[in-house]
Every structure is written in C-alpha cells, then in structure tokens.
Design an enzyme around this catalytic site. Sequence first.
Site, PDB file in Angstrom:
ATOM      1  N   GLU A 126      33.987   2.441  -1.813  1.00 48.67           N
ATOM      2  CA  GLU A 126      33.094   2.420  -0.647  1.00 48.67           C
ATOM      3  C   GLU A 126      31.876   1.630  -1.090  1.00 48.67           C
ATOM      4  O   GLU A 126      31.123   2.091  -1.941  1.00 48.67           O
ATOM      5  CB  GLU A 126      32.660   3.847  -0.276  1.00 48.67           C
ATOM      6  CG  GLU A 126      33.783   4.799   0.044  1.00 48.67           C
ATOM      7  CD  GLU A 126      34.388   4.536   1.402  1.00 48.67           C
ATOM      8  OE1 GLU A 126      33.767   3.824   2.209  1.00 48.67           O
ATOM      9  OE2 GLU A 126      35.503   5.032   1.644  1.00 48.67           O
ATOM     10  N   CYS A 139      24.604   3.888   3.593  1.00 50.67           N
ATOM     11  CA  CYS A 139      25.600   2.817   3.650  1.00 50.67           C
ATOM     12  C   CYS A 139      25.967   2.507   5.098  1.00 50.67           C
ATOM     13  O   CYS A 139      26.464   1.434   5.399  1.00 50.67           O
ATOM     14  CB  CYS A 139      26.832   3.232   2.869  1.00 50.67           C
ATOM     15  SG  CYS A 139      27.408   4.854   3.342  1.00 50.67           S
TER      16      CYS A 139
HETATM   17  P1  NAP Z   1      25.573   1.311  -8.312  1.00 53.42           P
HETATM   18  O1  NAP Z   1      24.517   0.780  -9.192  1.00 53.42           O
HETATM   19  O2  NAP Z   1      26.796   0.498  -8.131  1.00 53.42           O
HETATM   20  O3  NAP Z   1      25.936   2.731  -8.921  1.00 53.42           O
HETATM   21  C1  NAP Z   1      26.855   3.566  -8.292  1.00 53.42           C
HETATM   22  C2  NAP Z   1      27.452   4.505  -9.302  1.00 53.42           C
HETATM   23  O4  NAP Z   1      28.219   3.758 -10.265  1.00 53.42           O
HETATM   24  C3  NAP Z   1      26.431   5.300 -10.113  1.00 53.42           C
HETATM   25  O5  NAP Z   1      26.927   6.595 -10.309  1.00 53.42           O
HETATM   26  C4  NAP Z   1      26.374   4.555 -11.430  1.00 53.42           C
HETATM   27  O6  NAP Z   1      25.985   5.353 -12.523  1.00 53.42           O
HETATM   28  C5  NAP Z   1      27.823   4.151 -11.581  1.00 53.42           C
HETATM   29  N1  NAP Z   1      28.063   3.038 -12.478  1.00 53.42           N
HETATM   30  C6  NAP Z   1      27.356   1.909 -12.588  1.00 53.42           C
HETATM   31  N2  NAP Z   1      27.919   1.110 -13.514  1.00 53.42           N
HETATM   32  C7  NAP Z   1      29.004   1.768 -13.978  1.00 53.42           C
HETATM   33  C8  NAP Z   1      29.984   1.472 -14.979  1.00 53.42           C
HETATM   34  N3  NAP Z   1      29.989   0.335 -15.638  1.00 53.42           N
HETATM   35  N4  NAP Z   1      30.942   2.396 -15.206  1.00 53.42           N
HETATM   36  C9  NAP Z   1      30.973   3.554 -14.535  1.00 53.42           C
HETATM   37  N5  NAP Z   1      30.074   3.885 -13.596  1.00 53.42           N
HETATM   38  C10 NAP Z   1      29.103   3.008 -13.319  1.00 53.42           C
HETATM   39  O7  NAP Z   1      25.072   1.619  -6.863  1.00 53.42           O
HETATM   40  P2  NAP Z   1      23.804   2.458  -6.393  1.00 53.42           P
HETATM   41  O8  NAP Z   1      22.610   1.630  -6.703  1.00 53.42           O
HETATM   42  O9  NAP Z   1      23.846   3.861  -6.862  1.00 53.42           O
HETATM   43  O10 NAP Z   1      24.094   2.516  -4.818  1.00 53.42           O
HETATM   44  C11 NAP Z   1      23.609   1.568  -3.929  1.00 53.42           C
HETATM   45  C12 NAP Z   1      24.730   0.842  -3.254  1.00 53.42           C
HETATM   46  O11 NAP Z   1      25.779   1.706  -2.884  1.00 53.42           O
HETATM   47  C13 NAP Z   1      24.274   0.198  -1.977  1.00 53.42           C
HETATM   48  O12 NAP Z   1      24.478  -1.173  -2.095  1.00 53.42           O
HETATM   49  C14 NAP Z   1      25.153   0.776  -0.875  1.00 53.42           C
HETATM   50  O13 NAP Z   1      25.636  -0.145   0.025  1.00 53.42           O
HETATM   51  C15 NAP Z   1      26.273   1.373  -1.596  1.00 53.42           C
HETATM   52  N6  NAP Z   1      26.673   2.597  -0.924  1.00 53.42           N
HETATM   53  C16 NAP Z   1      27.845   2.622  -0.245  1.00 53.42           C
HETATM   54  C17 NAP Z   1      28.247   3.771   0.395  1.00 53.42           C
HETATM   55  C18 NAP Z   1      29.542   3.852   1.145  1.00 53.42           C
HETATM   56  O14 NAP Z   1      29.977   4.950   1.497  1.00 53.42           O
HETATM   57  N7  NAP Z   1      30.204   2.765   1.427  1.00 53.42           N
HETATM   58  C19 NAP Z   1      27.445   4.908   0.321  1.00 53.42           C
HETATM   59  C20 NAP Z   1      26.269   4.837  -0.376  1.00 53.42           C
HETATM   60  C21 NAP Z   1      25.894   3.679  -1.009  1.00 53.42           C
HETATM   61  P3  NAP Z   1      24.478   5.403 -13.056  1.00 53.42           P
HETATM   62  O15 NAP Z   1      23.650   5.884 -11.931  1.00 53.42           O
HETATM   63  O16 NAP Z   1      24.547   6.348 -14.184  1.00 53.42           O
HETATM   64  O17 NAP Z   1      24.133   3.997 -13.453  1.00 53.42           O
END
Ligand code: NAP
Length: 515
Positions: free
Chosen positions: A255, A292
Amino acid sequence: MITLESFLRGEWVAGRGAGATLLDPTTGQPVATASTEGLDLGAAVRHAREVGGPALRALTFAERGAVLKALSKAIHEHRDALIDASILNAGTPRSDAKFDVDGASGTLAYYASLGKRLGDARWIAEESEQLTQSVRFHGRHVWVPLRGVAVHVNAFNFPAWGLAEKLAVALLAGVPVISKPATATALTSYRMAKVMVETGALPPGSFQLLSGSAGDLLDHLGPQDALAFTGSADTGLSLRGRHNVLASSTRVNVEADSLNAAILCEDASDETYGAFLRDVAQEVTQKSGQKCTATRRVLVPAAQVDRVQADLIDRIGRVVIGNPAHKDVRMGPLATAQQKADYVAGVEKLVASGARIVWGHPTEVELVDADARAGFFVGPVLLRADDPASAAAVHEHEVFGPCTTLLPYQTTEEAIALVAKGGGGLVASVYGDDRDQLGALVLGLAPFHGRVLMGSKKVADQAISPGLVLPSCVHGGPGRAGGGEELGGERGLRFYMQRCAVQGDRALLDKMLVG
Ligand code: NAP
C-alpha cells in the site's frame, strides 16, 4: 523517557544501544527510544511458524473471532490512554487520535463478527463443480491458511489502526503475525500491543511486535510467508525486490503513494455541493493531510473553479492549528522534521510544475498554544493549476501534508484522463446528481482505483468522507498505489491463505470439507 521494548517469543525485550529517539512533534522533545539491535529475529520468525501457526490453526474461525473481540474490547477500554500516546508522539489532536484508535478497535470488532459468521470451519471451501461426465467426480476450491508468518511493516501515520487492520485479517485467516510499526510514532503501537498482550487472549506465538528498525527480519522470509507493507513507494519497491522474497515467491502486498482525486460534476445540487466542500476540507486538514487516502487533486468544471476556490478557502481557513492537546485545535503538526521538510519541498515542486498557491503558506502559520520554531508545524495550502494536463508533478508527486490542488476541466472524458494521470490510486470521489455522468465517471475511474465514492443528493448527509477506510470494502489500488488490496471483508483473508483445487469423489469432498 521510556524505552520501547519488543514483544518476541512471548517476552518483552529491549534491543542493545541507544537506538532511535522518538519525539513529541509539538515540542520537538524526546519521549522514547527504540532499538532492535542484537535481537534474534530469525528465532522470532521460527517461533511464529512453529508455535503461533499451529496454535491458530487449531482454532475455528469463530474461536479466532473471539480472540479479535477480546482485543477490540481491551483497546476500547484503554482508549483514553492510547489517545494520549497519539497526541504525545504523533501530534494528533484528540479527534484525529480517536480516528486512529477507534479505527483499530472497530476493525478488530468487524473481523470478530466475520469470524463468528464463518463459524466452526478452519478453512473456506468454494462451490463444488462437476468436472467430467460422471456426476460423482467433482472439484472444489478450498482456501487454507499458509504455514508461515505474516510480517506487517507499517507507516507512521496510523500507529493504531495500521497495526490492527492487518493483524485482524491475518489472525482470522489463521496466520501468526510479526508487526513492525514505523519507528517515529511507535509509542501508540507499543502501548496498544501491551494492552493486547495483557488480555491473555492471544494464542502463544500468534503475535509479536518489533519496536524499532526491521533489522534482518525480512531476510528470514520464505515461500509460506506473507509480507504486508504500508509506506512510501520507494521502500515498497525495495522490499518487494529483495532476492529471498523474489526467489521464494513470498506473498507481498504493498500500500503506497496515491494522488487521490475528488471530482465535482457540473449539475451538482446544493446538497451535493455541500458534501463535496465538507469532504475536501476535511481531507486536506484531518491528520494534517497525512493520510494515504487524503484528497490531493480537486477537479472542478472550469466555470465553477473560482467559486469552489473561495468556498474552500473559507472552510479551510477556519481550521484552528496548534497544540494538539488544546481543546480548540483541529490540526496539529506533521509527525517528524523530515515530513515537514518533505512537505515544504513538495509544495515547491508543485509550484515549479505549473501550480500556483491561491491560499495559505507552507510554513507561515498562526498557532494556538504552540511554538512554531520547536514543533513540526506547517500551514494548509490550496493550489490551482489552470493548465492541469501540463502540471506533471501535481499528478505524480504525493505531498504528504495539508495541501491540495484545484484543477479545472471541460468534459467528463478530460476529467477521467486527468485523474488517470495519477497512475493508479486508492480512492476517487465523484459528486453529482446526473446518473449518466456519474455512471460514465465511475466506470472511467474504476480501472485506476481500489474504491470510488459517489456523493449525490440522497446520501449527501449520510455518506462517509472518501478518506475513511472501512473494513468491509477493499483498501488498495493499482499502479502507483502499490498494486495491493487489504480488508474487503472476507476477501482480505485470501492474502494469507492458499487456494487449492481439490478433485475427487463428490460425496467424499463434501464430507471432508465440512469444518
Ligand atoms: P517509509 O519510510 O517507506 O516507511 C514505512 C515503513 O517501512 C516503516 O515502518 C519503516 O521503518 C519501514 N522501512 C523502511 N525501510 C525499510 C527497510 N529497508 N526494511 C524494512 N522496513 C523498512 O514510509 P513512511 O514515511 O512511514 O510513510 C509515508 C508514506 O506512506 C507516504 O508516502 C504515504 O503515501 C504512504 N502511506 C500509504 C498508505 C496506504 O495505505 N496506501 C498508508 C499510509 C501511508 P522505520 O520507521 O523503522 O524506518
């Protein structure tokens, strides 16, 4: 300051070292630390597979549903403490925190009811079909739980709901979970996990929590496991492209980003127009636009764009911004300093691409009971692109904060083409009262979305805002949105189950596939 522990193999354990520091986004002050250094995540995966899986599969759907019901009830009972954690570590005003926490208990309750409805079975069997000329030889598709672990990696914006919505579906399907919330806002997830574990209702090994970075967790995924990820498109791409995930065909659900659109039709009645304004204003400012499903693009018939602009400015301009603990405040800060920097850069990108700011400023904002220099506050911004097709960034770059862009359109076909430029989204909303035009829009938009909401006169007062994700309808979308699908009632269970066509004697099949 507290140390967030992880719940692994039935115990609360802390990682080594200082780990990451979680902040209060209102003041910028530290509130907690989280580290996963030195934790044996391979052992956690084995524990889920060897202890949690068998324990869950021994239960019927109804029994698993009873577990979910106990979790839902406990979260509801601890609602105030969880809301406080969300205000402190996610910067959400009470109304936004409730949206997250009540979403968690509500989704668990929904899947608890579904479990009750599925009853004493442990798998799902589809209709039987005759396969040859013999009336005896039949085939039946049966869905059985995977024998691995469901790893859930969540985004920062819904620390309660994000954890619970994935957990509810996997547990009901019969698959144990290791949940990894985003570190920055993990305090609420941690507190909620404590509440759930303390119920004593979770079968051993069925739930584990990782507070902090994912470490080498994903290295242990194999062919019977499932990875459900919510977050940015870039992280999603790197996770689904991992060698072990590709080599063993681990199930992956992503997502990701979404440039959700709201479309106003020319003939909209006053009631429908009112619902459109209400929803757009709410979607821009609720959770400071960090949803999102928030509306990022607003398509309006060209002749009406000035009126819509004035009406939206009036509504958004009334939102009180500041300390989320203050009773009058409706919009708090963004969750992290990085989100603030990304928001400011994102608005600049939209402007460079041909949109202009018609109201608001990304950083200059009047605050109630808060210091703009300390917290991660931003201002809501309304943009407008009068040549919408050429403003590429408006259709390609998700600015994860309180802003949206007005886009004038001339014809229904043009509106559909503009929305499609978003490359696939979670939700589109259309507001109008002409059945033919609504029908053309819905069918034109459906291939690009997981959900389309129709706002019209008869439901103007009753319809939900498009940003609200309900457990009974699918959540996900094609293309840029990640290509995934969650929830959707019983449909959501399938991601954690294997479909197997069982062929043989009809009578034998019918008897075997009961229970
Ligand atoms: P993110 O930086 O991609 O992080 C999301 C999750 O992935 C966090 O738990 C993060 O952990 C983890 N993560 C990052 N790098 C990783 C790796 N190499 N291996 C394993 N896990 C890893 O995103 P975010 O900043 O939290 O969220 C913002 C984005 O999410 C927005 O762009 C939004 O569009 C999207 N979003 C989408 C939805 C949907 O339902 N479609 C809902 C909400 C948000 P850490 O925090 O420990 O780094």
